[in-house]
Design an enzyme around this catalytic site. Sequence first.
Site, short mmCIF file in Angstrom:
data_model
loop_
_atom_site.label_atom_id
_atom_site.label_comp_id
_atom_site.label_asym_id
_atom_site.label_seq_id
_atom_site.Cartn_x
_atom_site.Cartn_y
_atom_site.Cartn_z
N SER A 6 4.30 0.38 10.54
CA SER A 6 4.17 1.67 9.80
C SER A 6 4.28 2.65 10.81
O SER A 6 4.72 2.52 11.91
CB SER A 6 2.70 1.76 9.18
OG SER A 6 1.76 1.76 10.31
N LYS A 7 4.33 3.94 10.18
CA LYS A 7 4.61 5.17 11.23
C LYS A 7 3.73 5.11 12.47
O LYS A 7 4.33 5.75 13.51
CB LYS A 7 3.96 6.24 10.35
CG LYS A 7 5.18 6.84 9.19
CD LYS A 7 6.28 7.62 9.71
CE LYS A 7 7.47 7.94 8.85
NZ LYS A 7 8.62 8.37 9.49
N ARG A 8 2.58 4.56 12.31
CA ARG A 8 1.68 4.84 13.48
C ARG A 8 2.50 3.92 14.55
O ARG A 8 1.87 4.22 15.94
CB ARG A 8 0.27 4.37 13.33
CG ARG A 8 0.02 3.03 12.85
CD ARG A 8 -1.34 2.78 12.22
NE ARG A 8 -1.27 1.54 11.73
CZ ARG A 8 -1.81 0.37 12.50
NH1 ARG A 8 -2.07 0.53 13.63
NH2 ARG A 8 -2.00 -0.73 11.93
#
Length: 484
Positions: free
Chosen positions: A253-255
């Site tokens: 994911s983005k993180r």
Amino acid sequence: MSVRVRFAPSPTGFMHVGNARTALFNYLFARHHGGKFVLRIEDTDVERHNEEAVKVIYEALRWMGLNWDEGPDVGGPYSPYRQSERLDIYREFIDKLKEKGLVYECFCTQEELDRMRKEQLERGEPPRYTGKCRNLTEEEKERLRAEGRKPVLRFKVPEDRVVKFNDLIKGEIEISSRQLGGDFVIVRSNGMPVYNFVVVVDDALMKITHVIRGEDHISNTPKQILLYEALGFEPPQFAHLPMILGPDRSKLSKRHGSTSVREFREKGYLPEAFVNFLALLGWYPKDGKEILSMDELIEKFDIKEVNSAPAVFDTTKLNWMNQVYIRNYPIDKLTDLIIPYLEKAGFDLSQFDREWLEKVVEVTREYFTVLSDAPTYMEVFLKDDFEVEPQAKEFISEDPNRLKVIELFLEKLENLEGELSSDSFKRLVKEVGKELGVKGKNLFMPIRIGLTGRMSGVELPVLVELLGKERVLRRLKNSLSKIK
């Protein structure tokens, strides 16, 4: 049998790494078998549709070198290739299911469905549609319509049926019809058919032989197989790709950093490196060779060798791979790709000729991880009026001889006849060292600081030969004025 595969993204967001890997594996499979790679845009979700995302899909695939044989922009024998343009086709097949008595109108409101789900969960049962509207009379339907209710169309899931299919990656899979959540919706209340229905019609009519997609679609596969059978179509072969995880083994994911193809492109990853890296997310060639061209990937790729376990997205490995490609890239092409990063960083390149710029790229590229690193490492060649770093000033101030090294080197350079070369530079440095009785760090570091304002960087003979005598003189005078 001629192989036909499709990449069928929904343009509701941007091209994610997972989508890109799915597209790549479909492309490699098609090319390996001399088959067709079809691009289809699944845009029936009107509320979430984003036309800009369609352009991003085209842009990402082209950047990766995945050229499609059939698609919305190139046409083909089974057009149109956008689902929003195929609604009349879907209606025809919806009518077939109605004629066979395999679908029915459901008037349940969202509140009723939520309540049904809540009660089932409270009883410890898995949520499923109970079939409440399966046997409504015409009078009951008319009464519900009069209330202003708009029905959805549900497909009748057979009771106690075990759906089996052989997944090319996961092996034999069996799912009971009781696990499918009951009769499922195939047409929304606004008249728009849903994914599980349209994908079956499209894949069947477009003669798709193999459906290669993410394993999050496994739960859809039995529903689709039931629809293939209901419509009298032969199901394709299925292959469900493993999930891509972040380094902490949670879903990517983005993180974890960049996840869209555009972000990787903008940072300066080369498409060849990105494709090579993606290909090894879940698949690995038998010979263990990791740096592979597109032609080699096509030749070696085997869907049956794809690992069923999740793949970990390792940015460190991607960076290493990108460095390998940067170091071996044709210098003219690499320079073309680097120029926009230099211009964005504010460098005026009109004062430098192309041949000279390519030489600078050649001597600095080994330091780049991504193309956006270029301004940092090339600045030392492009900017004569620089600031002297504080630690460099401090180094000079610690010993009076260090300043004398710069001053004497400048004096000798001004008296040098002819051009400054790597050899004449070394000779002058040697003379300065001898006259001042200094060597090693006390000799070379002051000269580096005088030339660049920094305490580290490219080899000095390489730097001075590319800068030339006039620019070296200008730099030494500039840094001396700032040190003093």
